[in-house]
Design an enzyme around this catalytic site. Structure first.
Site, PDB file in Angstrom:
ATOM      1  N   CYS A   2      -1.270  10.554  -2.164  1.00  0.00           N
ATOM      2  CA  CYS A   2      -0.897  12.002  -1.793  1.00  0.00           C
ATOM      3  C   CYS A   2      -1.821  12.319  -0.245  1.00  0.00           C
ATOM      4  O   CYS A   2      -2.858  11.731  -0.367  1.00  0.00           O
ATOM      5  CB  CYS A   2      -1.372  12.305  -3.698  1.00  0.00           C
ATOM      6  SG  CYS A   2      -0.750  11.732  -4.367  1.00  0.00           S
ATOM      7  N   ARG A  27       1.524   9.609   5.099  1.00  0.00           N
ATOM      8  CA  ARG A  27       1.106   9.066   3.821  1.00  0.00           C
ATOM      9  C   ARG A  27       1.553   8.660   3.273  1.00  0.00           C
ATOM     10  O   ARG A  27       1.370   7.901   2.179  1.00  0.00           O
ATOM     11  CB  ARG A  27      -0.350   9.837   3.760  1.00  0.00           C
ATOM     12  CG  ARG A  27      -1.287  10.706   4.465  1.00  0.00           C
ATOM     13  CD  ARG A  27      -2.061  11.727   4.432  1.00  0.00           C
ATOM     14  NE  ARG A  27      -3.073  11.211   2.964  1.00  0.00           N
ATOM     15  CZ  ARG A  27      -3.882  10.642   2.806  1.00  0.00           C
ATOM     16  NH1 ARG A  27      -4.274  10.292   4.157  1.00  0.00           N
ATOM     17  NH2 ARG A  27      -4.969  10.293   1.981  1.00  0.00           N
ATOM     18  N   TRP A  71       1.977  11.956  -4.377  1.00  0.00           N
ATOM     19  CA  TRP A  71       3.325  10.518  -4.429  1.00  0.00           C
ATOM     20  C   TRP A  71       2.771  10.001  -5.893  1.00  0.00           C
ATOM     21  O   TRP A  71       1.751   9.864  -6.396  1.00  0.00           O
ATOM     22  CB  TRP A  71       2.098   9.702  -3.565  1.00  0.00           C
ATOM     23  CG  TRP A  71       2.779   8.073  -3.683  1.00  0.00           C
ATOM     24  CD1 TRP A  71       3.748   7.169  -2.917  1.00  0.00           C
ATOM     25  CD2 TRP A  71       2.466   6.803  -4.140  1.00  0.00           C
ATOM     26  NE1 TRP A  71       3.846   6.542  -2.760  1.00  0.00           N
ATOM     27  CE2 TRP A  71       3.674   5.764  -3.592  1.00  0.00           C
ATOM     28  CE3 TRP A  71       1.949   6.755  -5.034  1.00  0.00           C
ATOM     29  CZ2 TRP A  71       3.405   3.996  -4.600  1.00  0.00           C
ATOM     30  CZ3 TRP A  71       1.755   5.605  -5.608  1.00  0.00           C
ATOM     31  CH2 TRP A  71       2.723   4.364  -5.318  1.00  0.00           C
ATOM     32  N   ASN A  97      -6.078  15.015  -5.375  1.00  0.00           N
ATOM     33  CA  ASN A  97      -5.382  13.381  -5.069  1.00  0.00           C
ATOM     34  C   ASN A  97      -6.425  12.464  -6.263  1.00  0.00           C
ATOM     35  O   ASN A  97      -7.481  12.627  -5.796  1.00  0.00           O
ATOM     36  CB  ASN A  97      -6.069  12.959  -3.526  1.00  0.00           C
ATOM     37  CG  ASN A  97      -5.174  13.432  -2.574  1.00  0.00           C
ATOM     38  OD1 ASN A  97      -4.009  14.329  -2.971  1.00  0.00           O
ATOM     39  ND2 ASN A  97      -4.912  13.382  -1.385  1.00  0.00           N
ATOM     40  N   GLY A  98      -5.881  11.462  -6.360  1.00  0.00           N
ATOM     41  CA  GLY A  98      -6.241  10.632  -7.646  1.00  0.00           C
ATOM     42  C   GLY A  98      -5.733  10.412  -8.830  1.00  0.00           C
ATOM     43  O   GLY A  98      -4.867  11.074  -8.948  1.00  0.00           O
ATOM     44  N   GLU A 477       3.837 -12.372   7.271  1.00  0.00           N
ATOM     45  CA  GLU A 477       4.054 -10.863   8.408  1.00  0.00           C
ATOM     46  C   GLU A 477       5.014 -10.367   8.030  1.00  0.00           C
ATOM     47  O   GLU A 477       5.522  -9.296   8.357  1.00  0.00           O
ATOM     48  CB  GLU A 477       2.842 -11.071   8.747  1.00  0.00           C
ATOM     49  CG  GLU A 477       2.377  -9.431   9.367  1.00  0.00           C
ATOM     50  CD  GLU A 477       2.388  -8.399   9.153  1.00  0.00           C
ATOM     51  OE1 GLU A 477       2.035  -8.537   7.676  1.00  0.00           O
ATOM     52  OE2 GLU A 477       2.397  -7.230   9.717  1.00  0.00           O
ATOM     53  N   LYS A 481       7.541  -7.634   7.538  1.00  0.00           N
ATOM     54  CA  LYS A 481       7.341  -5.872   7.779  1.00  0.00           C
ATOM     55  C   LYS A 481       8.840  -6.394   8.012  1.00  0.00           C
ATOM     56  O   LYS A 481       9.725  -4.714   7.590  1.00  0.00           O
ATOM     57  CB  LYS A 481       7.527  -6.092   9.106  1.00  0.00           C
ATOM     58  CG  LYS A 481       5.881  -6.852  10.051  1.00  0.00           C
ATOM     59  CD  LYS A 481       5.603  -5.015  10.199  1.00  0.00           C
ATOM     60  CE  LYS A 481       4.828  -4.663   9.036  1.00  0.00           C
ATOM     61  NZ  LYS A 481       3.492  -4.874   8.613  1.00  0.00           N
ATOM     62  N   GLU A 484       9.842  -3.893   3.816  1.00  0.00           N
ATOM     63  CA  GLU A 484       9.223  -2.905   4.043  1.00  0.00           C
ATOM     64  C   GLU A 484      10.159  -1.650   4.703  1.00  0.00           C
ATOM     65  O   GLU A 484      10.130  -0.814   4.065  1.00  0.00           O
ATOM     66  CB  GLU A 484       7.920  -3.198   3.853  1.00  0.00           C
ATOM     67  CG  GLU A 484       7.398  -2.966   5.417  1.00  0.00           C
ATOM     68  CD  GLU A 484       5.738  -2.911   5.332  1.00  0.00           C
ATOM     69  OE1 GLU A 484       4.999  -2.214   4.866  1.00  0.00           O
ATOM     70  OE2 GLU A 484       4.632  -3.103   6.014  1.00  0.00           O
ATOM     71  N   HIS A 500      10.715 -27.519  -0.588  1.00  0.00           N
ATOM     72  CA  HIS A 500      10.016 -27.665  -2.106  1.00  0.00           C
ATOM     73  C   HIS A 500      10.664 -26.540  -3.357  1.00  0.00           C
ATOM     74  O   HIS A 500      10.095 -26.136  -4.770  1.00  0.00           O
ATOM     75  CB  HIS A 500       8.667 -27.359  -2.562  1.00  0.00           C
ATOM     76  CG  HIS A 500       8.169 -28.543  -1.857  1.00  0.00           C
ATOM     77  ND1 HIS A 500       8.006 -30.018  -2.786  1.00  0.00           N
ATOM     78  CD2 HIS A 500       7.560 -29.327  -0.145  1.00  0.00           C
ATOM     79  CE1 HIS A 500       7.134 -31.124  -2.014  1.00  0.00           C
ATOM     80  NE2 HIS A 500       7.257 -30.461  -0.514  1.00  0.00           N
ATOM     81  N   LYS A 599       0.814   5.313   3.289  1.00  0.00           N
ATOM     82  CA  LYS A 599       0.057   4.423   4.433  1.00  0.00           C
ATOM     83  C   LYS A 599      -1.073   4.015   4.096  1.00  0.00           C
ATOM     84  O   LYS A 599      -1.931   2.785   4.142  1.00  0.00           O
ATOM     85  CB  LYS A 599      -0.441   5.675   5.439  1.00  0.00           C
ATOM     86  CG  LYS A 599      -0.539   4.869   6.560  1.00  0.00           C
ATOM     87  CD  LYS A 599       0.413   4.124   7.432  1.00  0.00           C
ATOM     88  CE  LYS A 599      -0.651   3.697   8.603  1.00  0.00           C
ATOM     89  NZ  LYS A 599      -0.490   1.895   8.736  1.00  0.00           N
TER      90      LYS A 599
HETATM   91  C1  F6R Z   1       2.086  -3.449   5.329  1.00  0.00           C
HETATM   92  C2  F6R Z   1       0.705  -2.315   4.940  1.00  0.00           C
HETATM   93  C3  F6R Z   1       0.237  -2.263   3.804  1.00  0.00           C
HETATM   94  C4  F6R Z   1      -1.402  -2.477   4.305  1.00  0.00           C
HETATM   95  C5  F6R Z   1      -2.261  -2.662   2.521  1.00  0.00           C
HETATM   96  C6  F6R Z   1      -3.535  -2.330   2.897  1.00  0.00           C
HETATM   97  O1  F6R Z   1       2.590  -3.225   6.566  1.00  0.00           O
HETATM   98  O2  F6R Z   1       0.886  -1.394   5.740  1.00  0.00           O
HETATM   99  O3  F6R Z   1       0.216  -3.955   3.326  1.00  0.00           O
HETATM  100  O4  F6R Z   1      -1.770  -3.600   4.833  1.00  0.00           O
HETATM  101  O5  F6R Z   1      -1.820  -1.572   2.267  1.00  0.00           O
HETATM  102  O6  F6R Z   1      -3.897  -1.622   3.718  1.00  0.00           O
HETATM  103  P1  F6R Z   1      -5.136  -1.309   4.312  1.00  0.00           P
HETATM  104  O7  F6R Z   1      -5.602  -2.361   5.756  1.00  0.00           O
HETATM  105  O8  F6R Z   1      -5.406  -0.163   4.765  1.00  0.00           O
HETATM  106  O9  F6R Z   1      -6.140  -1.243   3.725  1.00  0.00           O
END
Ligand code: F6R
Length: 604
Positions: A2, A27, A71, A97-98, A477, A481, A484, A500, A599
């Protein structure tokens, strides 16, 4: 997650708040709303979907307003559940928010009131309205914050008085005052157009803005007293928050990596000596016997890479934990354990909770973070900042590689502190590190090759990513990527684990992406490639320049320049970011704001 944006002042309120909400879009959210205070009433507009989809919203003559991107946590995505929420009299409007945890208990204070939404937020305006029967608006808000349990940041607007009030306990909020214009936002980046100074609001603090005389007051609701606060200069440029000529922020951020790495290197290293920008107190490491790294998502992958570096160069045991698991596991932590928390945003709820858990056990906490002033930097004993600049694409790219750089510098620093490595070796490592940006440019120059691989395989449903050693986390990773942003199911594995289980998935439709550089496992990974080819699988390989053996085996090869094995993740990750990006773009996905993702994940 949010986002909150509020404004009071002479400018066009509707426009300022809608622009503010648009700057918070990255976000992640599913609905939005604004409430605008006119001379006699408060006008409300809420909707599901994106703010950018509404076109031009008719401007209302207003002197203050609050806006929100939601959100969904409590209650589904609907207009009723979107913010702002109000009381039965439609006097108080709140964006939040929260999560308020004691809503059921609090409902006793507003017995008989009807609730129109399924949110935890609606209790806040109702409670404020309840206390207004015996107090002023600021006093009523003070009473309410003393009753709320949980994490929150909220802004409340009153139809009948001249105050705009925000309070924080756990969720981020910043404010700015510039020439009679007052702004509140959950995100510093959205203030960059309006002021180069901001008030960082801490947990337990309220900010009370008086619209009539444009004065601002701060109140500490933990200690029940007024406090003074100075606005602080912050270092985010307008251009850092713009997309420029790039189609998406993610693409811009992928291409920014060499520059941000150079910047991170330059602020922390001079004359081949590591002198962290924010000097570390060696006291922190005097008992050091063990390291625990906590993080989530991509930041957790950076931690896994660092585990290899720290164990092989500092020679102390390292564990890398998901922050969400660490905090509920009764971890054995003592003052000889250094806890390293990694977070781009500095606001991830689980990482924050993990830090609190570690501090209670007496461990020093060193955080690695990209956002100055964020919660994690405030609660850690020390912070090393990545110099990635604002990362706006939801999928983390430049934050990841700059995290790796800071973690590598920290590894060298600790190895020297523990006398495991001499100056000559440090200089050698630093020279190799300094060459990474130029080598990364050469990887970035291979767009054509990556696009042609994308054209052949963008329609697949599944993909496997395999790597070994320091590149196993890069396989994780790469898979993250791809999944997502393109919604293709992807798994990352250590290459040797293929036999395995994952080998059962191989068929002529599923690509396997191998990271196969010339390291100690090279021959073994080549064998894994042959095993996939023997089952008619598709192989995409990331390999070192001039590797003819790979060319003969793989369907496609993306070449990367040679570097020392330890530093190869900086180069192997880039083609995987690019591949994910171009596939998602071809599939017309909402790359910077993938569905359901946020985000900064500010709820648990
Ligand atoms: C993936 C991504 C998320 C963040 C995770 C942690 O591309 O961006 O997996 O890495 O939500 O976020 P931070 O680093 O802000 O604690």
């Amino acid at each position: 997650m949010c986002g909150i944006f509020a404004y009071a002042g002479p400018d066009n309120c509707t426009k300022v708040i809608i622009d503010g909400l648009k700057s918070l879009e990255y976000r992640g959210y599913d609905s939005w709303g604004i409430a605008l205070k006119t001379r006699t009433s408060i006008e409300l507009k809420k909707n599901i979907g994106k703010v950018s989809e509404i076109g031009e919203l008719k401007s209302i003559k207003a002197k203050a307003g609050i806006g929100h991107t939601r959100w969904a946590t409590h209650g589904n995505v609907s207009v009723e559940n979107s913010h702002p929420h109000t009381d039965s009299d439609k006097r108080i409007y709140v964006v939040h928010n929260g999560i308020i945890e004691n809503v059921d208990e609090l409902k006793d204070y507003v017995h008989g009131d009807l609730f129109y939404s399924k949110t935890d937020t609606e209790i806040i305006p109702k409670l404020i309205a309840r206390f207004l029967q015996e107090s002023t608006f600021p006093e009523a808000v003070k009473k309410v914050v003393s009753l709320l349990k949980g994490n929150f940041a909220f802004v409340a607007l009153d139809r009948d008085s001249n105050y705009l009030i925000a309070a924080r306990n756990g969720s981020p909020i910043v404010a700015a005052l510039n020439d009679g214009n007052f702004y509140i936002s959950s995100d510093l980046q959205s203030l960059v157009h309006y002021s180069d100074k901001a008030f960082f609001i801490n947990d337990g603090e309220m900010v009370i803005f008086n619209l009539a005389n444009t004065s601002i007051e701060f109140y500490d609701f933990f200690n029940r007293k007024s406090i003074q606060k100075e606005a602080q200069l912050y270092d985010i440029q307008f251009a850092d928050c713009e997309r420029g000529n790039y189609k998406h922020f993610m693409l811009k951020e992928i291409f920014e990596q060499p520059r941000q790495l150079q910047k991170t290197y330059a602020v922390n290293v001079s004359d081949f000596d590591i002198r962290f920008h924010y000097a570390l107190d060696p006291e922190m490491f005097k008992n050091l016997r063990r390291i625990v790294i906590i993080a989530c998502g991509t930041s957790w992958h950076a931690g896994l890479v660092a585990e290899y570096w720290l164990e092989s160069l500092v020679k102390i045991p390292v564990e890398v934990e998901y922050a969400s698991e660490f905090r509920y596991r009764n971890p054995v932590i003592s003052d000889d354990t250094l806890v390293i928390a990694i977070s781009q945003s500095g606001e991830t709820a689980d990482t924050i909770a993990g830090i609190k858990e570690a501090k209670q056990s007496g461990a020093p906490v060193l955080s690695i973070c990209n956002v100055p002033g964020s919660t994690i930097t405030r609660i850690s004993d020390a912070t090393l900042f990545t110099q990635a600049g604002p990362e706006i694409g939801v999928a983390s790219t430049k934050a990841f590689t700059t995290q790796l750089e800071v973690l590598f510098l920290l590894t060298l620093y600790l190895a020297r502190f523990k006398q495991k490595i001499g100056t000559k070796d440090i200089i050698n490592y630093l020279k190799n590190l300094a060459e990474i940006p130029e080598k990364m440019e050469r990887v970035l120059a291979q767009t054509d090759q990556i696009v042609s691989i994308m054209e052949t395989h963008y329609a697949v449903s599944n993909a496997l990513f395999l790597g070994r050693g320091v590149n196993y986390p890069i396989a994780l990773e790469g898979a993250l990527k791809l999944k997502e942003i393109s919604y293709i199911h992807a798994e990352g594995y250590p290459a040797a684990e293929m036999k395995h289980g994952p080998i059962a998935l191989i068929d002529r439709n599923m690509p396997t992406v191998f990271i196969c550089i010339r390291d100690q496992s090279y021959e073994k990974v080549l064998s894994n490639i042959q095993e996939v080819k023997a089952r008619n699988g598709i192989v995409i390989a990331v390999a070192n320049d001039n590797d003819r053996r790979i060319t003969k085996l793989a369907d496609h090869v993306i070449f990367i320049p040679e570097t020392i094995v330890e530093l190869s993740p900086f180069l192997t990750v880039v083609p995987l970011q690019m591949l994910a990006y171009y596939i998602a773009d071809k599939r017309e996905c909402d790359i910077d704001k993938p569905r359901n993702l946020a985000k900064s994940v500010t709820v648990e």
